[in-house]
Design a protein around this motif. Structure first.
Motif, PDB file in Angstrom:
ATOM      1  N   SER A 110      15.670 -59.242 -24.015  1.00  0.00           N
ATOM      2  CA  SER A 110      16.975 -59.359 -24.658  1.00  0.00           C
ATOM      3  C   SER A 110      17.877 -60.303 -23.874  1.00  0.00           C
ATOM      4  O   SER A 110      17.653 -60.578 -22.687  1.00  0.00           O
ATOM      5  N   ARG A 111      18.908 -60.761 -24.540  1.00  0.00           N
ATOM      6  CA  ARG A 111      19.831 -61.675 -23.885  1.00  0.00           C
ATOM      7  C   ARG A 111      20.492 -61.009 -22.676  1.00  0.00           C
ATOM      8  O   ARG A 111      20.654 -61.624 -21.626  1.00  0.00           O
ATOM      9  N   GLY A 112      20.868 -59.743 -22.858  1.00  0.00           N
ATOM     10  CA  GLY A 112      21.511 -59.042 -21.760  1.00  0.00           C
ATOM     11  C   GLY A 112      20.623 -58.953 -20.538  1.00  0.00           C
ATOM     12  O   GLY A 112      21.083 -59.112 -19.403  1.00  0.00           O
ATOM     13  N   ALA A 113      19.331 -58.692 -20.743  1.00  0.00           N
ATOM     14  CA  ALA A 113      18.400 -58.588 -19.620  1.00  0.00           C
ATOM     15  C   ALA A 113      18.271 -59.919 -18.891  1.00  0.00           C
ATOM     16  O   ALA A 113      18.196 -59.959 -17.659  1.00  0.00           O
ATOM     17  N   VAL A 114      18.246 -61.010 -19.644  1.00  0.00           N
ATOM     18  CA  VAL A 114      18.131 -62.333 -19.020  1.00  0.00           C
ATOM     19  C   VAL A 114      19.359 -62.632 -18.174  1.00  0.00           C
ATOM     20  O   VAL A 114      19.255 -63.090 -17.025  1.00  0.00           O
ATOM     21  N   VAL A 115      20.539 -62.365 -18.721  1.00  0.00           N
ATOM     22  CA  VAL A 115      21.772 -62.648 -17.987  1.00  0.00           C
ATOM     23  C   VAL A 115      21.883 -61.762 -16.745  1.00  0.00           C
ATOM     24  O   VAL A 115      22.232 -62.221 -15.662  1.00  0.00           O
ATOM     25  N   VAL A 116      21.583 -60.480 -16.912  1.00  0.00           N
ATOM     26  CA  VAL A 116      21.657 -59.559 -15.779  1.00  0.00           C
ATOM     27  C   VAL A 116      20.668 -59.972 -14.694  1.00  0.00           C
ATOM     28  O   VAL A 116      20.961 -59.878 -13.487  1.00  0.00           O
ATOM     29  N   GLY A 117      19.493 -60.440 -15.085  1.00  0.00           N
ATOM     30  CA  GLY A 117      18.534 -60.916 -14.105  1.00  0.00           C
ATOM     31  C   GLY A 117      19.050 -62.103 -13.315  1.00  0.00           C
ATOM     32  O   GLY A 117      18.891 -62.169 -12.089  1.00  0.00           O
ATOM     33  N   THR A 118      19.690 -63.039 -14.003  1.00  0.00           N
ATOM     34  CA  THR A 118      20.271 -64.193 -13.313  1.00  0.00           C
ATOM     35  C   THR A 118      21.393 -63.764 -12.379  1.00  0.00           C
ATOM     36  O   THR A 118      21.481 -64.233 -11.238  1.00  0.00           O
ATOM     37  N   VAL A 119      22.253 -62.867 -12.861  1.00  0.00           N
ATOM     38  CA  VAL A 119      23.359 -62.382 -12.033  1.00  0.00           C
ATOM     39  C   VAL A 119      22.825 -61.679 -10.792  1.00  0.00           C
ATOM     40  O   VAL A 119      23.303 -61.901  -9.666  1.00  0.00           O
ATOM     41  N   ALA A 120      21.824 -60.823 -10.961  1.00  0.00           N
ATOM     42  CA  ALA A 120      21.261 -60.094  -9.824  1.00  0.00           C
ATOM     43  C   ALA A 120      20.634 -61.060  -8.820  1.00  0.00           C
ATOM     44  O   ALA A 120      20.765 -60.869  -7.602  1.00  0.00           O
ATOM     45  N   ALA A 121      19.958 -62.093  -9.308  1.00  0.00           N
ATOM     46  CA  ALA A 121      19.343 -63.057  -8.408  1.00  0.00           C
ATOM     47  C   ALA A 121      20.399 -63.828  -7.622  1.00  0.00           C
ATOM     48  O   ALA A 121      20.266 -64.036  -6.408  1.00  0.00           O
ATOM     49  N   VAL A 122      21.467 -64.243  -8.298  1.00  0.00           N
ATOM     50  CA  VAL A 122      22.537 -64.972  -7.607  1.00  0.00           C
ATOM     51  C   VAL A 122      23.216 -64.081  -6.578  1.00  0.00           C
ATOM     52  O   VAL A 122      23.504 -64.508  -5.449  1.00  0.00           O
ATOM     53  N   PHE A 123      23.457 -62.823  -6.929  1.00  0.00           N
ATOM     54  CA  PHE A 123      24.092 -61.902  -5.983  1.00  0.00           C
ATOM     55  C   PHE A 123      23.186 -61.618  -4.789  1.00  0.00           C
ATOM     56  O   PHE A 123      23.669 -61.412  -3.673  1.00  0.00           O
ATOM     57  N   ALA A 124      21.879 -61.587  -5.013  1.00  0.00           N
ATOM     58  CA  ALA A 124      20.952 -61.420  -3.891  1.00  0.00           C
ATOM     59  C   ALA A 124      21.039 -62.610  -2.941  1.00  0.00           C
ATOM     60  O   ALA A 124      21.001 -62.448  -1.717  1.00  0.00           O
ATOM     61  N   VAL A 125      21.170 -63.799  -3.496  1.00  0.00           N
ATOM     62  CA  VAL A 125      21.340 -64.986  -2.661  1.00  0.00           C
ATOM     63  C   VAL A 125      22.657 -64.916  -1.898  1.00  0.00           C
ATOM     64  O   VAL A 125      22.720 -65.253  -0.704  1.00  0.00           O
ATOM     65  N   VAL A 126      23.720 -64.475  -2.564  1.00  0.00           N
ATOM     66  CA  VAL A 126      25.015 -64.337  -1.892  1.00  0.00           C
ATOM     67  C   VAL A 126      24.915 -63.353  -0.726  1.00  0.00           C
ATOM     68  O   VAL A 126      25.435 -63.607   0.369  1.00  0.00           O
ATOM     69  N   ALA A 127      24.238 -62.223  -0.949  1.00  0.00           N
ATOM     70  CA  ALA A 127      24.052 -61.258   0.136  1.00  0.00           C
ATOM     71  C   ALA A 127      23.280 -61.879   1.290  1.00  0.00           C
ATOM     72  O   ALA A 127      23.612 -61.667   2.472  1.00  0.00           O
ATOM     73  N   GLY A 128      22.259 -62.672   0.975  1.00  0.00           N
ATOM     74  CA  GLY A 128      21.514 -63.355   2.027  1.00  0.00           C
ATOM     75  C   GLY A 128      22.374 -64.347   2.792  1.00  0.00           C
ATOM     76  O   GLY A 128      22.235 -64.486   4.021  1.00  0.00           O
ATOM     77  N   ILE A 129      23.265 -65.041   2.097  1.00  0.00           N
ATOM     78  CA  ILE A 129      24.166 -65.991   2.760  1.00  0.00           C
ATOM     79  C   ILE A 129      25.098 -65.263   3.729  1.00  0.00           C
ATOM     80  O   ILE A 129      25.352 -65.738   4.843  1.00  0.00           O
ATOM     81  N   VAL A 130      25.607 -64.102   3.315  1.00  0.00           N
ATOM     82  CA  VAL A 130      26.499 -63.339   4.190  1.00  0.00           C
ATOM     83  C   VAL A 130      25.761 -62.900   5.454  1.00  0.00           C
ATOM     84  O   VAL A 130      26.270 -63.029   6.571  1.00  0.00           O
TER      85      VAL A 130
END
Length: 282
Positions: A110-130
């Protein structure tokens, strides 16, 4: 959602743009938080070197391990925020530009799953940057302490945890803003341009105009940049004086600023999901 998150993490991990952005952020953090202050500290006149104004003792204190929490959070409102905003805008905008989101929307989950997956991946990268920034700052501050024959005294756990949480909140908000802009424009370049113009130009102009127009400060003090800067200011990043960090403010208290950042983060994500689910694919 887990499958789309893993897929987006793989995409981001192998994306040269991500490593360029992390490299730029690392260079900024090293240069402005340690290299320039250390050169000024070692100069004959630390008070005037590089346009400073603090004493040698002040410069050294700002580079030692106990100052790491304020160093970590100080660069996030403006420069770190701009970096992750670019990341979020490119991650979402390229999904449209490359046609990958259109394919996933029509043939995959679903569209929601795709967007949530992208958001989660970006937030994981942000956590790694911190986490990376914290480790880098601790290592560099230790080198400075040894070179200045100072004792290695690590910052307190509570203070460090608050700084990590504040940095993650500020960077997460800006990353969510980038994802929203990338979704709205469906064009990576346009979304990056709009985000940088807002971050570096629009809010600063509005804050300048607030000094001339009564009542405008009630609006400017609650914009995303002001909330992010106030979080950093509440966590000890210098907002005034010769060692003031760009983007750090004290117009809001720590708790109201954190709540406002959280509200912006949620609003950006909700708006993104609603827009993706309701808008035509073309």
């Amino acid at each position: 959602m887990l499958a789309t998150t893993r897929a987006d993490l793989l995409r981001l991990r192998r994306w040269p743009t991500l490593w360029v952005l992390v490299g730029v952020w690392t260079a900024l953090q090293v240069t402005f938080s340690f290299v320039f202050p250390y050169l000024a500290y070692r100069s004959d006149d630390p008070a005037t070197a590089f346009g400073g104004g603090g004493t040698a003792e002040d410069l050294l204190a700002g580079m030692l391990p106990p100052a790491v929490p304020s160093v970590l959070v100080g660069g996030t409102p403006m420069f770190g925020g701009a970096i992750v905003l670019i990341l979020g805008a490119l991650a979402a905008g390229s999904g449209y530009g490359w046609g990958t989101w259109k394919t996933a929307f029509t043939q995959g989950p679903s569209r929601g799953a795709v967007v949530v997956g992208t958001v989660a991946a970006v937030f994981a990268v942000v956590a790694g940057i911190v986490v990376w920034t914290l480790c880098l700052d601790l290592a560099l501050s230790g080198v400075v302490a040894l070179s200045a024959s100072e004792s290695l005294v690590l910052p307190g756990f509570g203070e460090t945890a608050r700084a990590v949480g504040g940095a993650a909140l500020v960077l997460g908000m800006w990353a969510a803003a980038g994802i929203f802009l990338g979704t709205v424009t469906r064009a990576p370049a346009v979304s990056v341009g709009l985000g940088l113009v807002w971050t570096f130009v629009v809010e600063n102009l509005l804050r300048g105009a607030a000094n001339l127009l009564d009542g405008l400060s009630a609006v400017t003090d609650r914009l995303p940049g002001a909330a992010a800067g106030s979080v950093a200011g509440a966590l000890g990043a210098p907002a005034d004086g010769p060692d003031a960090t760009p983007g750090v403010l004290t117009v809001l208290g720590g708790l109201p600023a954190a709540l406002l950042c959280g509200a912006y983060l949620v609003a950006f994500l909700v708006a993104t999901v609603v827009l993706v689910r309701r808008r035509d694919l073309s």
